[in-house]
Design a protein around this motif. Structure first.
Motif, PDB file in Angstrom:
ATOM      1  N   MET A  19       0.603  -1.256   0.097  1.00 49.23           N
ATOM      2  CA  MET A  19      -0.058  -0.037   0.084  1.00 49.23           C
ATOM      3  C   MET A  19       0.871   1.279  -0.046  1.00 49.23           C
ATOM      4  O   MET A  19       0.368   2.430  -0.587  1.00 49.23           O
ATOM      5  CB  MET A  19      -0.877  -0.157   1.233  1.00 49.23           C
ATOM      6  N   ASP A  20       1.970   1.409   0.587  1.00 48.68           N
ATOM      7  CA  ASP A  20       2.943   2.384   0.535  1.00 48.68           C
ATOM      8  C   ASP A  20       3.973   2.561  -0.261  1.00 48.68           C
ATOM      9  O   ASP A  20       4.537   3.299  -0.423  1.00 48.68           O
ATOM     10  CB  ASP A  20       3.387   2.708   1.993  1.00 48.68           C
ATOM     11  N   GLY A  21       3.897   1.312  -1.525  1.00 51.61           N
ATOM     12  CA  GLY A  21       5.073   1.476  -2.388  1.00 51.61           C
ATOM     13  C   GLY A  21       6.410   1.368  -2.057  1.00 51.61           C
ATOM     14  O   GLY A  21       7.288   1.938  -2.741  1.00 51.61           O
ATOM     15  N   ASP A  22       6.777   0.711  -0.596  1.00 53.87           N
ATOM     16  CA  ASP A  22       8.224   0.657  -0.426  1.00 53.87           C
ATOM     17  C   ASP A  22       8.678  -0.669  -0.827  1.00 53.87           C
ATOM     18  O   ASP A  22       9.770  -1.178  -0.512  1.00 53.87           O
ATOM     19  CB  ASP A  22       8.226   0.598   1.157  1.00 53.87           C
ATOM     20  N   GLY A  23       7.948  -1.566  -1.730  1.00 59.20           N
ATOM     21  CA  GLY A  23       8.422  -2.621  -2.374  1.00 59.20           C
ATOM     22  C   GLY A  23       8.241  -3.962  -1.316  1.00 59.20           C
ATOM     23  O   GLY A  23       8.893  -5.091  -1.518  1.00 59.20           O
ATOM     24  N   ARG A  24       7.367  -3.737   0.110  1.00 57.09           N
ATOM     25  CA  ARG A  24       7.383  -5.100   0.901  1.00 57.09           C
ATOM     26  C   ARG A  24       5.743  -5.085   1.027  1.00 57.09           C
ATOM     27  O   ARG A  24       4.835  -3.849   0.728  1.00 57.09           O
ATOM     28  CB  ARG A  24       7.974  -4.742   2.027  1.00 57.09           C
ATOM     29  N   ARG A  25       5.481  -6.242   1.622  1.00 58.67           N
ATOM     30  CA  ARG A  25       3.970  -6.340   1.943  1.00 58.67           C
ATOM     31  C   ARG A  25       3.926  -6.944   3.231  1.00 58.67           C
ATOM     32  O   ARG A  25       4.842  -7.349   3.722  1.00 58.67           O
ATOM     33  CB  ARG A  25       3.378  -7.553   0.918  1.00 58.67           C
ATOM     34  N   GLY A  26       2.760  -6.781   3.693  1.00 61.78           N
ATOM     35  CA  GLY A  26       2.397  -7.168   5.040  1.00 61.78           C
ATOM     36  C   GLY A  26       3.117  -6.403   6.309  1.00 61.78           C
ATOM     37  O   GLY A  26       2.863  -6.613   7.321  1.00 61.78           O
ATOM     38  N   THR A  27       3.349  -5.219   6.184  1.00 62.13           N
ATOM     39  CA  THR A  27       3.725  -4.272   7.330  1.00 62.13           C
ATOM     40  C   THR A  27       2.590  -3.473   7.693  1.00 62.13           C
ATOM     41  O   THR A  27       1.502  -3.602   7.085  1.00 62.13           O
ATOM     42  CB  THR A  27       5.027  -3.108   6.895  1.00 62.13           C
ATOM     43  N   PRO A  28       2.757  -3.053   8.853  1.00 61.85           N
ATOM     44  CA  PRO A  28       1.742  -2.372   9.493  1.00 61.85           C
ATOM     45  C   PRO A  28       0.950  -1.231   8.541  1.00 61.85           C
ATOM     46  O   PRO A  28      -0.081  -0.554   8.672  1.00 61.85           O
ATOM     47  CB  PRO A  28       2.091  -1.645  10.589  1.00 61.85           C
ATOM     48  N   ARG A  29       1.804  -0.714   7.753  1.00 63.23           N
ATOM     49  CA  ARG A  29       1.489   0.551   6.669  1.00 63.23           C
ATOM     50  C   ARG A  29       0.827  -0.005   5.325  1.00 63.23           C
ATOM     51  O   ARG A  29       0.340   0.623   4.548  1.00 63.23           O
ATOM     52  CB  ARG A  29       2.772   1.423   6.383  1.00 63.23           C
ATOM     53  N   ASP A  30       1.010  -1.240   5.268  1.00 64.42           N
ATOM     54  CA  ASP A  30       0.190  -2.002   4.173  1.00 64.42           C
ATOM     55  C   ASP A  30      -1.184  -2.703   4.671  1.00 64.42           C
ATOM     56  O   ASP A  30      -1.800  -3.058   3.922  1.00 64.42           O
ATOM     57  CB  ASP A  30       1.065  -3.341   3.769  1.00 64.42           C
ATOM     58  N   ALA A  31      -1.496  -2.274   5.857  1.00 63.84           N
ATOM     59  CA  ALA A  31      -3.038  -2.582   6.244  1.00 63.84           C
ATOM     60  C   ALA A  31      -3.760  -1.234   5.829  1.00 63.84           C
ATOM     61  O   ALA A  31      -3.446  -0.399   5.490  1.00 63.84           O
ATOM     62  CB  ALA A  31      -2.885  -2.770   7.745  1.00 63.84           C
ATOM     63  N   GLN A  32      -5.106  -1.708   5.984  1.00 64.61           N
ATOM     64  CA  GLN A  32      -6.107  -0.548   5.581  1.00 64.61           C
ATOM     65  C   GLN A  32      -6.040   0.500   6.463  1.00 64.61           C
ATOM     66  O   GLN A  32      -5.948   1.772   6.174  1.00 64.61           O
ATOM     67  CB  GLN A  32      -7.545  -0.972   5.760  1.00 64.61           C
ATOM     68  N   GLY A  33      -5.671   0.432   7.680  1.00 67.96           N
ATOM     69  CA  GLY A  33      -5.155   1.441   8.617  1.00 67.96           C
ATOM     70  C   GLY A  33      -3.924   1.040   9.619  1.00 67.96           C
ATOM     71  O   GLY A  33      -4.051  -0.292   9.767  1.00 67.96           O
ATOM     72  N   TYR A  34      -3.082   2.072   9.897  1.00 64.43           N
ATOM     73  CA  TYR A  34      -1.685   1.326  10.583  1.00 64.43           C
ATOM     74  C   TYR A  34      -2.136   0.724  11.667  1.00 64.43           C
ATOM     75  O   TYR A  34      -2.867   1.239  12.621  1.00 64.43           O
ATOM     76  CB  TYR A  34      -1.035   2.676  10.692  1.00 64.43           C
ATOM     77  N   GLY A  35      -1.346  -0.615  11.785  1.00 62.80           N
ATOM     78  CA  GLY A  35      -1.491  -1.562  12.972  1.00 62.80           C
ATOM     79  C   GLY A  35      -0.773  -2.707  12.766  1.00 62.80           C
ATOM     80  O   GLY A  35      -0.622  -3.247  11.838  1.00 62.80           O
TER      81      GLY A  35
END
Length: 346
Positions: free
Chosen positions: A101-117
Protein backbone atom coordinates in the motif's frame (compact mmCIF):
# COMPACT_ATOMS: atom_id res chain seq x y z
CA UNK A 1 -16.75 17.06 37.59
CA UNK A 2 -20.18 16.71 39.14
CA UNK A 3 -22.81 14.54 37.39
CA UNK A 4 -24.74 16.19 34.57
CA UNK A 5 -27.15 18.74 35.99
CA UNK A 6 -30.35 19.85 34.31
CA UNK A 7 -32.99 17.27 35.14
CA UNK A 8 -33.97 14.04 33.44
CA UNK A 9 -33.35 15.51 29.99
CA UNK A 10 -29.65 16.14 30.59
CA UNK A 11 -26.79 13.73 29.90
CA UNK A 12 -22.99 13.89 29.91
CA UNK A 13 -21.19 12.80 26.72
CA UNK A 14 -17.43 12.32 26.57
CA UNK A 15 -14.55 11.18 24.41
CA UNK A 16 -11.24 9.92 25.74
CA UNK A 17 -8.11 8.61 24.07
CA UNK A 18 -6.98 6.40 26.92
CA UNK A 19 -4.00 4.96 25.05
CA UNK A 20 -5.03 1.43 26.03
CA UNK A 21 -3.31 -0.44 23.23
CA UNK A 22 -0.70 -3.16 23.24
CA UNK A 23 1.76 -4.62 20.73
CA UNK A 24 -0.07 -7.90 20.27
CA UNK A 25 -3.59 -9.37 20.36
CA UNK A 26 -4.87 -10.42 23.77
CA UNK A 27 -2.29 -8.46 25.72
CA UNK A 28 -4.70 -5.68 26.69
CA UNK A 29 -7.14 -8.24 28.08
CA UNK A 30 -4.30 -9.85 30.05
CA UNK A 31 -3.34 -6.51 31.58
CA UNK A 32 -6.93 -5.54 32.40
CA UNK A 33 -7.56 -8.83 34.16
CA UNK A 34 -4.24 -8.50 36.00
CA UNK A 35 -5.56 -5.35 37.66
CA UNK A 36 -2.12 -3.89 38.31
CA UNK A 37 -1.31 -1.96 35.11
CA UNK A 38 -0.83 1.66 36.17
CA UNK A 39 -2.12 3.21 32.94
CA UNK A 40 -5.27 1.11 32.96
CA UNK A 41 -5.93 2.00 36.59
CA UNK A 42 -5.34 5.70 35.87
CA UNK A 43 -7.77 5.58 32.92
CA UNK A 44 -10.38 3.87 35.08
CA UNK A 45 -10.00 6.44 37.84
CA UNK A 46 -10.30 9.38 35.45
CA UNK A 47 -13.44 7.95 33.83
CA UNK A 48 -14.95 7.20 37.24
CA UNK A 49 -14.27 10.77 38.40
CA UNK A 50 -16.09 12.34 35.43
CA UNK A 51 -18.72 9.59 35.14
CA UNK A 52 -20.10 10.36 31.65
CA UNK A 53 -23.37 8.78 30.56
CA UNK A 54 -21.92 8.06 27.11
CA UNK A 55 -18.21 7.56 26.51
CA UNK A 56 -16.27 7.04 23.29
CA UNK A 57 -12.95 5.35 23.99
CA UNK A 58 -10.31 5.75 21.29
CA UNK A 59 -6.94 4.04 21.26
CA UNK A 60 -8.52 0.84 22.67
CA UNK A 61 -7.64 -2.56 21.16
CA UNK A 62 -10.57 -4.34 19.52
CA UNK A 63 -11.13 -8.08 19.78
CA UNK A 64 -13.87 -10.33 18.47
CA UNK A 65 -16.57 -10.66 21.12
CA UNK A 66 -15.48 -7.43 22.86
CA UNK A 67 -13.84 -9.45 25.63
CA UNK A 68 -11.32 -6.75 26.60
CA UNK A 69 -13.99 -4.05 26.48
CA UNK A 70 -16.29 -6.09 28.71
CA UNK A 71 -13.44 -6.64 31.17
CA UNK A 72 -12.68 -2.91 31.26
CA UNK A 73 -16.39 -2.14 31.78
CA UNK A 74 -16.32 -4.50 34.76
CA UNK A 75 -13.41 -2.49 36.21
CA UNK A 76 -15.40 0.71 35.79
CA UNK A 77 -18.44 -0.88 37.40
CA UNK A 78 -16.40 -1.76 40.48
CA UNK A 79 -15.47 1.92 40.74
CA UNK A 80 -19.09 3.04 40.50
CA UNK A 81 -19.39 3.85 36.77
CA UNK A 82 -21.73 1.25 35.32
CA UNK A 83 -22.06 0.93 31.53
CA UNK A 84 -24.49 -1.86 30.63
CA UNK A 85 -24.41 -1.08 26.90
CA UNK A 86 -21.23 -1.63 24.89
CA UNK A 87 -20.58 -1.17 21.19
CA UNK A 88 -17.57 -1.70 18.94
CA UNK A 89 -17.04 -2.87 15.38
CA UNK A 90 -13.91 -4.16 13.74
CA UNK A 91 -11.76 -1.15 12.82
CA UNK A 92 -9.55 -0.77 9.77
CA UNK A 93 -6.39 -0.83 11.86
CA UNK A 94 -4.26 -3.84 11.06
CA UNK A 95 -6.73 -5.09 8.44
CA UNK A 96 -4.53 -6.87 5.90
CA UNK A 97 -4.79 -5.92 2.22
CA UNK A 98 -2.21 -8.27 0.70
CA UNK A 99 -0.84 -5.29 -1.24
CA UNK A 100 2.14 -2.97 -1.02
CA UNK A 101 0.00 0.00 0.00
CA UNK A 102 2.84 2.44 0.64
CA UNK A 103 4.96 1.48 -2.36
CA UNK A 104 8.08 0.57 -0.38
CA UNK A 105 8.51 -2.78 -2.15
CA UNK A 106 7.30 -4.86 0.80
CA UNK A 107 3.97 -6.38 1.83
CA UNK A 108 2.47 -7.24 5.18
CA UNK A 109 3.86 -4.32 7.16
CA UNK A 110 1.66 -2.19 9.45
CA UNK A 111 1.58 0.51 6.73
CA UNK A 112 0.19 -2.01 4.25
CA UNK A 113 -2.99 -2.53 6.28
CA UNK A 114 -6.15 -0.52 5.65
CA UNK A 115 -5.22 1.45 8.76
CA UNK A 116 -1.85 1.42 10.46
CA UNK A 117 -1.67 -1.45 12.91
CA UNK A 118 0.66 -4.25 13.97
CA UNK A 119 -2.34 -6.58 14.30
CA UNK A 120 -6.03 -6.57 13.44
CA UNK A 121 -7.91 -4.27 15.80
CA UNK A 122 -4.95 -2.46 17.34
CA UNK A 123 -5.89 1.04 18.57
CA UNK A 124 -9.56 0.69 17.73
CA UNK A 125 -12.43 2.50 19.42
CA UNK A 126 -15.50 1.62 21.47
CA UNK A 127 -18.67 3.13 22.92
CA UNK A 128 -19.80 2.63 26.52
CA UNK A 129 -23.25 3.85 27.47
CA UNK A 130 -25.80 3.95 30.25
CA UNK A 131 -28.48 4.44 27.61
CA UNK A 132 -29.63 1.74 25.17
CA UNK A 133 -27.65 1.58 21.91
CA UNK A 134 -29.44 0.76 18.67
CA UNK A 135 -26.80 -1.76 17.64
CA UNK A 136 -28.69 -3.11 14.63
CA UNK A 137 -29.38 0.37 13.23
CA UNK A 138 -25.82 1.63 13.55
CA UNK A 139 -24.19 2.74 10.31
CA UNK A 140 -20.56 1.79 9.74
CA UNK A 141 -18.85 3.87 7.05
CA UNK A 142 -15.43 2.33 7.60
CA UNK A 143 -15.45 0.51 4.25
CA UNK A 144 -16.04 3.73 2.28
CA UNK A 145 -13.22 4.19 -0.22
CA UNK A 146 -11.01 7.24 0.03
CA UNK A 147 -11.14 7.87 -3.73
CA UNK A 148 -14.93 8.10 -3.62
CA UNK A 149 -15.01 11.07 -1.24
CA UNK A 150 -15.92 14.28 -3.10
CA UNK A 151 -12.84 16.48 -3.30
CA UNK A 152 -10.55 13.69 -2.09
CA UNK A 153 -6.82 14.29 -2.28
CA UNK A 154 -4.84 11.06 -2.46
CA UNK A 155 -1.02 11.08 -2.65
CA UNK A 156 0.20 11.34 -6.21
CA UNK A 157 2.72 8.59 -5.48
CA UNK A 158 0.15 6.07 -4.20
CA UNK A 159 0.23 2.88 -6.34
CA UNK A 160 -2.84 2.45 -8.52
CA UNK A 161 -3.70 -0.92 -6.94
CA UNK A 162 -3.61 0.70 -3.52
CA UNK A 163 -5.67 3.66 -4.69
CA UNK A 164 -8.41 1.28 -5.87
CA UNK A 165 -8.89 -0.41 -2.49
CA UNK A 166 -7.75 2.15 0.09
CA UNK A 167 -10.48 2.88 2.62
CA UNK A 168 -10.89 6.42 3.91
CA UNK A 169 -11.09 5.54 7.61
CA UNK A 170 -7.77 4.82 9.24
CA UNK A 171 -9.74 3.51 12.24
CA UNK A 172 -13.51 3.93 11.79
CA UNK A 173 -16.45 6.27 11.12
CA UNK A 174 -19.72 5.32 12.84
CA UNK A 175 -23.25 6.74 13.13
CA UNK A 176 -24.75 5.06 16.19
CA UNK A 177 -28.27 5.71 17.59
CA UNK A 178 -28.82 5.96 21.35
CA UNK A 179 -32.25 5.99 23.00
CA UNK A 180 -32.73 8.97 25.30
CA UNK A 181 -35.02 8.96 28.35
CA UNK A 182 -38.53 9.68 27.18
CA UNK A 183 -38.10 7.89 23.85
CA UNK A 184 -36.17 10.46 21.82
CA UNK A 185 -33.14 9.37 19.82
CA UNK A 186 -29.64 10.81 19.71
CA UNK A 187 -27.19 10.04 16.91
CA UNK A 188 -23.53 9.62 17.83
CA UNK A 189 -21.13 10.36 14.98
CA UNK A 190 -17.91 8.77 16.17
CA UNK A 191 -14.48 8.68 14.56
CA UNK A 192 -10.74 8.62 15.05
CA UNK A 193 -8.54 10.11 12.33
CA UNK A 194 -4.91 9.31 11.65
CA UNK A 195 -2.28 11.77 12.90
CA UNK A 196 -1.19 14.06 10.03
CA UNK A 197 2.47 13.15 10.63
CA UNK A 198 4.76 10.08 10.49
CA UNK A 199 5.02 10.17 6.69
CA UNK A 200 7.25 11.73 4.04
CA UNK A 201 6.93 14.27 1.25
CA UNK A 202 4.01 12.29 -0.22
CA UNK A 203 1.99 13.55 2.80
CA UNK A 204 -0.06 10.38 2.93
CA UNK A 205 -1.16 10.80 6.54
CA UNK A 206 -1.70 14.53 6.26
CA UNK A 207 -3.99 14.16 3.26
CA UNK A 208 -5.85 11.24 4.79
CA UNK A 209 -6.38 13.12 8.04
CA UNK A 210 -7.78 16.03 6.03
CA UNK A 211 -10.33 13.86 4.26
CA UNK A 212 -11.25 11.76 7.30
CA UNK A 213 -12.31 14.95 9.05
CA UNK A 214 -14.00 16.40 5.94
CA UNK A 215 -16.16 13.26 5.74
CA UNK A 216 -18.48 14.47 8.49
CA UNK A 217 -19.15 17.88 6.98
CA UNK A 218 -20.03 16.21 3.67
CA UNK A 219 -22.22 13.67 5.47
CA UNK A 220 -24.16 16.36 7.33
CA UNK A 221 -24.54 18.34 4.10
CA UNK A 222 -26.05 15.36 2.26
CA UNK A 223 -23.12 15.33 -0.18
CA UNK A 224 -22.39 11.60 0.24
CA UNK A 225 -24.30 8.52 -0.95
CA UNK A 226 -25.81 8.18 2.55
CA UNK A 227 -28.86 10.00 3.88
CA UNK A 228 -27.79 12.59 6.47
CA UNK A 229 -29.05 12.04 10.04
CA UNK A 230 -32.16 13.80 11.29
CA UNK A 231 -32.72 15.17 14.77
CA UNK A 232 -30.21 15.77 17.55
CA UNK A 233 -26.70 14.41 17.19
CA UNK A 234 -23.25 14.68 18.72
CA UNK A 235 -20.02 14.43 16.76
CA UNK A 236 -17.32 13.03 19.02
CA UNK A 237 -13.88 11.54 18.75
CA UNK A 238 -10.32 12.30 17.81
CA UNK A 239 -9.69 14.50 14.79
CA UNK A 240 -5.95 14.47 15.55
CA UNK A 241 -6.02 18.04 14.26
CA UNK A 242 -5.84 21.41 15.98
CA UNK A 243 -7.52 24.43 14.32
CA UNK A 244 -4.56 26.72 15.05
CA UNK A 245 -1.46 24.77 16.05
CA UNK A 246 0.55 21.75 14.97
CA UNK A 247 0.69 20.09 11.56
CA UNK A 248 -2.11 19.21 9.18
CA UNK A 249 -4.79 20.84 7.03
CA UNK A 250 -6.47 22.96 9.70
CA UNK A 251 -9.31 23.97 7.40
CA UNK A 252 -10.71 20.44 7.78
CA UNK A 253 -11.36 20.80 11.50
CA UNK A 254 -12.33 24.45 11.12
CA UNK A 255 -15.04 23.30 8.73
CA UNK A 256 -16.51 21.13 11.49
CA UNK A 257 -16.21 23.72 14.25
CA UNK A 258 -18.03 26.23 12.03
CA UNK A 259 -20.57 23.83 10.53
CA UNK A 260 -24.13 25.24 10.65
CA UNK A 261 -25.52 22.06 12.24
CA UNK A 262 -22.90 21.89 14.99
CA UNK A 263 -21.85 24.02 17.95
CA UNK A 264 -18.52 24.13 19.73
CA UNK A 265 -18.90 24.14 23.54
CA UNK A 266 -15.17 25.04 23.77
CA UNK A 267 -14.53 22.77 26.78
CA UNK A 268 -11.74 24.07 28.97
CA UNK A 269 -9.39 22.46 31.43
CA UNK A 270 -6.18 23.43 33.23
CA UNK A 271 -4.24 23.52 29.95
CA UNK A 272 -2.47 20.21 30.43
CA UNK A 273 -1.89 17.53 33.06
CA UNK A 274 -2.10 18.77 36.62
CA UNK A 275 1.11 20.49 37.67
CA UNK A 276 2.47 20.92 34.15
CA UNK A 277 1.93 24.67 34.05
CA UNK A 278 1.16 26.73 30.98
CA UNK A 279 1.91 25.92 27.36
CA UNK A 280 4.27 26.15 24.44
CA UNK A 281 5.51 29.67 23.91
CA UNK A 282 4.70 29.50 20.20
CA UNK A 283 1.14 28.27 20.65
CA UNK A 284 -1.55 30.37 19.03
CA UNK A 285 -4.65 28.63 20.36
CA UNK A 286 -6.16 28.97 23.83
CA UNK A 287 -4.12 26.56 26.01
CA UNK A 288 -7.16 25.81 28.17
CA UNK A 289 -8.77 24.11 25.15
CA UNK A 290 -5.90 21.65 24.70
CA UNK A 291 -6.77 17.97 25.00
CA UNK A 292 -3.41 16.27 24.39
CA UNK A 293 0.07 16.82 25.77
CA UNK A 294 3.02 15.79 23.61
CA UNK A 295 6.65 16.58 24.28
CA UNK A 296 7.33 20.29 23.89
CA UNK A 297 10.88 19.80 22.61
CA UNK A 298 10.66 16.79 20.30
CA UNK A 299 6.94 16.88 19.48
CA UNK A 300 4.14 19.37 18.83
CA UNK A 301 3.51 20.13 22.50
CA UNK A 302 -0.05 20.70 23.71
CA UNK A 303 -2.82 20.57 21.10
CA UNK A 304 -6.60 20.45 20.87
CA UNK A 305 -7.29 17.24 18.96
CA UNK A 306 -10.30 15.58 20.72
CA UNK A 307 -13.81 16.95 20.28
CA UNK A 308 -17.43 16.69 21.47
CA UNK A 309 -19.58 18.82 19.14
CA UNK A 310 -23.36 18.72 19.77
CA UNK A 311 -25.89 19.76 17.15
CA UNK A 312 -27.46 23.18 17.55
CA UNK A 313 -30.82 21.72 18.59
CA UNK A 314 -29.22 20.58 21.87
CA UNK A 315 -28.65 22.93 24.80
CA UNK A 316 -25.12 22.88 26.16
CA UNK A 317 -25.15 23.11 29.97
CA UNK A 318 -21.45 22.68 30.76
CA UNK A 319 -18.24 21.34 29.24
CA UNK A 320 -14.67 20.66 30.30
CA UNK A 321 -11.42 18.75 29.89
CA UNK A 322 -10.44 16.51 32.80
CA UNK A 323 -6.82 15.42 33.22
CA UNK A 324 -5.18 12.69 35.24
CA UNK A 325 -2.26 13.54 37.51
CA UNK A 326 -1.12 9.90 37.63
CA UNK A 327 2.56 9.40 36.91
CA UNK A 328 4.90 6.48 36.49
CA UNK A 329 8.55 5.89 37.34
CA UNK A 330 10.58 9.07 37.13
CA UNK A 331 7.45 11.20 37.19
CA UNK A 332 6.49 10.45 33.57
CA UNK A 333 2.82 11.10 32.90
CA UNK A 334 0.72 8.00 32.26
CA UNK A 335 -2.13 9.50 30.23
CA UNK A 336 -1.27 11.81 27.34
CA UNK A 337 -4.85 12.88 26.60
CA UNK A 338 -7.46 14.55 28.74
CA UNK A 339 -11.06 13.36 28.89
CA UNK A 340 -13.34 15.81 27.02
CA UNK A 341 -16.91 16.01 28.31
CA UNK A 342 -20.03 18.03 27.53
CA UNK A 343 -23.41 18.13 29.32
CA UNK A 344 -26.37 18.59 26.98
CA UNK A 345 -30.12 18.92 27.39
CA UNK A 346 -32.73 18.23 24.72
Amino acid sequence: AAPAAGGEHAIRIATFNAGLSREGPGLLLRDILGGADARIVAARDLIDSVSPDILLLTGFDYDYGLVALDAFASMLREGGADYPYLFALRPNTGMATGLDMDGDGRRGTPRDAQGYGAFAGQKGMALLSRLPIGVHRARDFSAFLWKDLPGARLPATMPEMARAVQRLSSVAHWDVPVQLPGGAELRLLAWQATPPVFDGPEDRNGLRNRDENRFWALYLDGALPFAPPDGPLVLLGSANLDPLDGEGYRSAIAGLLDHPRLQDPAPRGPGGPVGQGAVNLAQRGDPLLDTADWNDETGPGNLRVDYVLPSRDLEVLAAGVAWSDASGPGGARLLRHGLVWTDVRW
